[in-house]
Design a protein around this motif. Sequence first.
Motif, PDB file in Angstrom:
ATOM      1  N   UNK B 116      68.300   3.755  47.233  1.00  0.00           N
ATOM      2  CA  UNK B 116      67.435   4.678  46.485  1.00  0.00           C
ATOM      3  C   UNK B 116      66.791   3.950  45.306  1.00  0.00           C
ATOM      4  N   UNK B 117      67.562   3.104  44.655  1.00  0.00           N
ATOM      5  CA  UNK B 117      67.024   2.363  43.504  1.00  0.00           C
ATOM      6  C   UNK B 117      66.224   1.144  43.952  1.00  0.00           C
ATOM      7  N   UNK B 118      66.182   0.925  45.287  1.00  0.00           N
ATOM      8  CA  UNK B 118      65.450  -0.209  45.837  1.00  0.00           C
ATOM      9  C   UNK B 118      66.015  -1.542  45.339  1.00  0.00           C
ATOM     10  N   UNK B 119      67.321  -1.566  45.127  1.00  0.00           N
ATOM     11  CA  UNK B 119      67.991  -2.774  44.641  1.00  0.00           C
ATOM     12  C   UNK B 119      68.529  -3.529  45.855  1.00  0.00           C
ATOM     13  N   UNK B 120      67.739  -4.466  46.339  1.00  0.00           N
ATOM     14  CA  UNK B 120      68.087  -5.131  47.588  1.00  0.00           C
ATOM     15  C   UNK B 120      69.401  -5.895  47.492  1.00  0.00           C
ATOM     16  N   UNK B 121      69.541  -6.626  46.397  1.00  0.00           N
ATOM     17  CA  UNK B 121      70.745  -7.439  46.242  1.00  0.00           C
ATOM     18  C   UNK B 121      72.008  -6.582  46.310  1.00  0.00           C
ATOM     19  N   UNK B 122      71.988  -5.500  45.590  1.00  0.00           N
ATOM     20  CA  UNK B 122      73.140  -4.594  45.552  1.00  0.00           C
ATOM     21  C   UNK B 122      73.374  -3.946  46.916  1.00  0.00           C
ATOM     22  N   UNK B 123      72.308  -3.637  47.613  1.00  0.00           N
ATOM     23  CA  UNK B 123      72.432  -3.046  48.946  1.00  0.00           C
ATOM     24  C   UNK B 123      73.158  -3.995  49.883  1.00  0.00           C
ATOM     25  N   UNK B 124      72.693  -5.227  49.887  1.00  0.00           N
ATOM     26  CA  UNK B 124      73.317  -6.227  50.745  1.00  0.00           C
ATOM     27  C   UNK B 124      74.792  -6.384  50.397  1.00  0.00           C
ATOM     28  N   UNK B 125      75.102  -6.429  49.101  1.00  0.00           N
ATOM     29  CA  UNK B 125      76.484  -6.592  48.668  1.00  0.00           C
ATOM     30  C   UNK B 125      77.337  -5.416  49.128  1.00  0.00           C
ATOM     31  N   UNK B 126      76.819  -4.222  48.964  1.00  0.00           N
ATOM     32  CA  UNK B 126      77.587  -3.022  49.337  1.00  0.00           C
ATOM     33  C   UNK B 126      77.817  -2.989  50.847  1.00  0.00           C
ATOM     34  N   UNK B 127      76.798  -3.353  51.607  1.00  0.00           N
ATOM     35  CA  UNK B 127      76.952  -3.361  53.060  1.00  0.00           C
ATOM     36  C   UNK B 127      77.979  -4.397  53.501  1.00  0.00           C
ATOM     37  N   UNK B 128      77.953  -5.544  52.859  1.00  0.00           N
ATOM     38  CA  UNK B 128      78.939  -6.571  53.174  1.00  0.00           C
ATOM     39  C   UNK B 128      80.337  -6.063  52.854  1.00  0.00           C
ATOM     40  N   UNK B 129      80.449  -5.400  51.718  1.00  0.00           N
ATOM     41  CA  UNK B 129      81.735  -4.845  51.295  1.00  0.00           C
ATOM     42  C   UNK B 129      82.250  -3.818  52.306  1.00  0.00           C
ATOM     43  N   UNK B 130      81.331  -3.052  52.866  1.00  0.00           N
ATOM     44  CA  UNK B 130      81.711  -2.063  53.873  1.00  0.00           C
ATOM     45  C   UNK B 130      82.409  -2.746  55.052  1.00  0.00           C
ATOM     46  N   UNK B 131      81.823  -3.840  55.493  1.00  0.00           N
ATOM     47  CA  UNK B 131      82.425  -4.553  56.619  1.00  0.00           C
ATOM     48  C   UNK B 131      83.804  -5.099  56.259  1.00  0.00           C
ATOM     49  N   UNK B 132      83.930  -5.706  55.096  1.00  0.00           N
ATOM     50  CA  UNK B 132      85.232  -6.225  54.682  1.00  0.00           C
ATOM     51  C   UNK B 132      86.251  -5.104  54.626  1.00  0.00           C
ATOM     52  N   UNK B 133      85.801  -3.960  54.154  1.00  0.00           N
ATOM     53  CA  UNK B 133      86.712  -2.833  53.987  1.00  0.00           C
ATOM     54  C   UNK B 133      87.228  -2.347  55.339  1.00  0.00           C
ATOM     55  N   UNK B 134      86.359  -2.374  56.332  1.00  0.00           N
ATOM     56  CA  UNK B 134      86.796  -1.978  57.680  1.00  0.00           C
ATOM     57  C   UNK B 134      87.922  -2.891  58.142  1.00  0.00           C
ATOM     58  N   UNK B 135      87.736  -4.179  57.906  1.00  0.00           N
ATOM     59  CA  UNK B 135      88.763  -5.130  58.317  1.00  0.00           C
ATOM     60  C   UNK B 135      90.070  -4.835  57.584  1.00  0.00           C
ATOM     61  N   UNK B 136      89.961  -4.545  56.297  1.00  0.00           N
ATOM     62  CA  UNK B 136      91.177  -4.255  55.537  1.00  0.00           C
ATOM     63  C   UNK B 136      91.848  -2.999  56.089  1.00  0.00           C
ATOM     64  N   UNK B 137      91.040  -1.976  56.340  1.00  0.00           N
ATOM     65  CA  UNK B 137      91.581  -0.718  56.851  1.00  0.00           C
ATOM     66  C   UNK B 137      92.220  -0.913  58.233  1.00  0.00           C
ATOM     67  N   UNK B 138      91.720  -1.878  58.974  1.00  0.00           N
ATOM     68  CA  UNK B 138      92.276  -2.120  60.307  1.00  0.00           C
ATOM     69  C   UNK B 138      93.745  -2.521  60.225  1.00  0.00           C
ATOM     70  N   UNK B 139      94.152  -3.026  59.069  1.00  0.00           N
ATOM     71  CA  UNK B 139      95.554  -3.353  58.864  1.00  0.00           C
ATOM     72  C   UNK B 139      96.010  -4.597  59.597  1.00  0.00           C
ATOM     73  N   UNK B 140      95.043  -5.383  60.079  1.00  0.00           N
ATOM     74  CA  UNK B 140      95.394  -6.612  60.793  1.00  0.00           C
ATOM     75  C   UNK B 140      95.047  -7.818  59.917  1.00  0.00           C
ATOM     76  N   UNK B 141      96.081  -8.409  59.321  1.00  0.00           N
ATOM     77  CA  UNK B 141      95.856  -9.497  58.363  1.00  0.00           C
ATOM     78  C   UNK B 141      95.225 -10.707  59.046  1.00  0.00           C
ATOM     79  N   UNK B 142      95.668 -10.986  60.261  1.00  0.00           N
ATOM     80  CA  UNK B 142      95.124 -12.125  61.001  1.00  0.00           C
ATOM     81  C   UNK B 142      93.623 -11.963  61.199  1.00  0.00           C
TER      82      UNK B 142
END
Lengths: 237, 237
Positions: B116-142
């Motif tokens: 909404x704020x058209x902040x591309x850098x922040x958007x990319x960072x948040x989207x990347x974080x989303x993916x990392x978070x999925x991995x964390x939630x998966x509970x598989x450390x490997x």
Amino acid sequence: MSALRDRVYETLKRRIVEVELRPGERLVERDLAAELDVSRIPLREALRLLSAEGLVVIVPNRGALVSPFTPADVRDLFDVRESLEVLAARLAAERADADGLARLHACLERARDAVRRDDRRETVAANAEFHSEIVRVSGNALLGTLMQPLDARLRRLFRLTSDRDPARQCAEHEELYAAIAGGDADRAAACAFRHVADGREPTLALAERWTADIDPVKVTHTRRRRTAPQEPTAARP
Amino acid sequence: MSALRDRVYETLKRRIVEVELRPGERLVERDLAAELDVSRIPLREALRLLSAEGLVVIVPNRGALVSPFTPADVRDLFDVRESLEVLAARLAAERADADGLARLHACLERARDAVRRDDRRETVAANAEFHSEIVRVSGNALLGTLMQPLDARLRRLFRLTSDRDPARQCAEHEELYAAIAGGDADRAAACAFRHVADGREPTLALAERWTADIDPVKVTHTRRRRTAPQEPTAARP
DNA sequence: GCCCAGTTAGCGGTATACCACTAACGTCGG
DNA sequence: CCGACGTTAGTGGTATACCGCTAACTGGGC
């Protein structure tokens, strides 16, 4: 010819995979360096490599220890293998050329022969080679680098639990080979999945037993607990 | 607090991911050590770490260079991500608890807000974080340790090609989140697969263009070609 | 001019030595 | 007898210095 670092790396890797060094065992740089007759620099580099491969845990400012192997680790390993072995099989079925198929077939022959001679060590080696060959045939280099650490973990795991019936594995490999040779990616994927999945429960069941709770932070002290307080050299008068 | 090695590692990783250091560029230990004002030991250790992560290639007895990035590498990366992102999504759908879902949702909010704020850098960072978070939630450390190198490669890749439309990514993330929150593993897996697969062709097409043939063995000489033969300080009589 | 062997600069590989951090040990006060 | 605190051994982290491999240079022979 090869650098000291590589010798040390191979040596330690073998010892860990063959459980000559037990999970949770502490790895003190100076001691190992002296034992292997190298300085600490190549030894440190070898430890870092093993750490990247997941066989060793390094606690900052504390030191290194052989990675523990919890039931959760076993579960995670099977989760990932169910994904990646399937991918390897699928790609192999899509991309295998005559040469690759020949190499795969050679592994099967070798394993079959070893089974006939009842040479368990050779059977295990040939079966492992078959899996590596599938990855090579898949033509995905990245997959190869990801699988390498998993292979090491797996070999160690089978050392800790003892492998499934090698003859049965051979049969499953033949089936998988047929699917790959026929270019049937879906069937190859299904075979690979079952092949991995079948090993899961028995292995996990065994793992529940030998696992000991190991806390890396607790294991790696900066100083050893006082060794047995000097054997009494003479009786006190 | 953190060791020099880690500082050096982070610095070089950033430079490589942001393509401040170009693929194929040579990394001379003494030069880099002097520039970053550390000795060669921590620098070497950082290079080994980067090598394990695939961002750097080390040729024995020759030296290190920033990993090249060929179209084949791009293809391999997408092959593997199509497997592992799917696994992560499936496991996350099966295992997510309220807390994990909340963290995932927070990433979505953050991304939506950034769009909404058209902040591309922040958007990319948040989207990347989303993916990392999925991995964390998966509970598989490997799975986490396997994905980390892939993330780094991917970020670098998007630096080289420029990312897809972030707004569209957000939409796909919302869909994926819904599947995970609903505990629908199959649907989550399908979403994750399409999410990865859709990026493949456009990225590959761009990659075909900028790739240059780089042979690590040829790039890393042990001695530099004679630097411009000394600027003439005075004209010869 | 071209090719080949000896020479040498550059740079990765390793050893040694010192520094810094951590926690077990001893000691002192309660 | 017990807990808090300074002391110190033990160990990982880093710097410096040297060794050895590789390939670019160089000069002589064809």
